[in-house]
Design a protein around this motif. Structure first.
Motif, short mmCIF file in Angstrom:
data_model
loop_
_atom_site.label_atom_id
_atom_site.label_comp_id
_atom_site.label_asym_id
_atom_site.label_seq_id
_atom_site.Cartn_x
_atom_site.Cartn_y
_atom_site.Cartn_z
N THR A 133 44.85 44.57 34.00
CA THR A 133 43.89 45.68 33.99
C THR A 133 43.38 45.94 32.59
OG1 THR A 133 45.01 46.70 35.89
CG2 THR A 133 43.56 48.11 34.57
N GLU A 134 44.27 45.95 31.62
CA GLU A 134 43.88 46.19 30.23
C GLU A 134 42.84 45.18 29.77
OE1 GLU A 134 45.96 46.04 25.76
OE2 GLU A 134 47.19 45.85 27.57
N VAL A 165 39.44 45.71 31.64
CA VAL A 165 38.73 46.84 31.04
C VAL A 165 38.08 46.42 29.73
CG1 VAL A 165 39.05 49.09 29.93
CG2 VAL A 165 40.08 48.65 32.17
N ALA A 180 41.25 49.05 37.24
CA ALA A 180 40.22 49.18 36.21
C ALA A 180 39.09 50.08 36.69
CB ALA A 180 39.69 47.80 35.83
N GLN A 230 40.04 53.58 36.34
CA GLN A 230 40.05 54.00 34.94
C GLN A 230 38.64 54.20 34.39
OE1 GLN A 230 42.66 51.67 32.44
NE2 GLN A 230 41.47 52.10 30.61
#
Length: 217
Positions: A85-86, A89, A121, A124
């Motif tokens: 996910t990091e 993003v 993501a 977020q």
């Protein structure tokens, strides 16, 4: 078939250089970032097929390797949804800064564990993500809290013979507050290798992105 511009991109994320294939048709009206599943990459023939169909519908694509080759041999990294996910993003924010792509509505196409990263993501990033399509995905791995925060329209595509994943998708769909549609592809197993099933995936995905992730002016 649209002739598309293709360029290999090297994107720096937290000191690592990750690679992705950016493909853009003339006059692109939308952009789809692909999040591959474990053991897959931007070379995935299935995702490349879907990307070409999206191109024919006027949408660009970035097929992104979220893991370096040495990381992709580590089962722990493959299922590290927070790490995936990091990086997804970060790749999204990179696309928002590029002159060729920053103005285009953005969607995610996630497969297997990549679908979990795409949904997390999307939760977020909120309005930066216009739509999500999951192919044989594991949305359950995104977590209940993230699923409830996803705001964009989400299409879950699952093969009728992929019974365990189908049950997990049904459960995840019940936990989502956004518009969500679960479409079962008849006669398909997890990898959609049966004749005509991947074509059905591409058709459903193109229709979903056309409805929710296309610039109209």
């Amino acid at each position: 078939m649209n002739i598309r511009m293709e360029e290999l991109q090297r994107i720096e994320i937290n000191g690592l250089m990750l690679e992705g294939l950016l493909a853009m048709p003339p006059g692109a009206r939308g952009l789809v970032l692909f999040a591959h599943g474990s053991g897959s990459s931007r070379h995935s023939p299935r995702n490349n097929f879907v990307a070409q169909v999206l191109c024919d519908h006027g949408m660009g694509s970035l097929l992104m390797d979220l893991l370096r080759p040495e990381e992709d041999t580590d089962p722990a990294a493959r299922f590290d949804i927070a790490l995936l996910t990091e990086r997804l993003v970060a790749a999204t924010r990179w696309l928002r800064k590029q002159p060729l792509t920053r103005h285009l509505p953005l969607g995610y196409f996630g497969a297997s564990t990549g679908a979990a990263a795409a949904l997390r993501a999307a939760a977020q990033l909120g309005p930066l993500v216009h739509a999500v399509v999951s192919r044989g995905g594991r949305p359950d791995l995104a977590g209940t809290a993230a699923l409830a925060k996803v705001a964009c329209p989400t299409l879950l595509l699952v093969g009728s013979l992929d019974t365990e994943v189908l049950a997990l998708n049904r459960q995840a769909a019940r936990q989502m507050q956004a518009q969500v549609q679960l479409t079962v592809v008849p006669g398909a197993t997890h990898l959609f290798e049966e004749p005509g099933t991947l074509e059905a995936v591409a058709r459903h995905a193109a229709q979903w992105f056309e409805a929710h992730c296309i610039r109209t002016h």
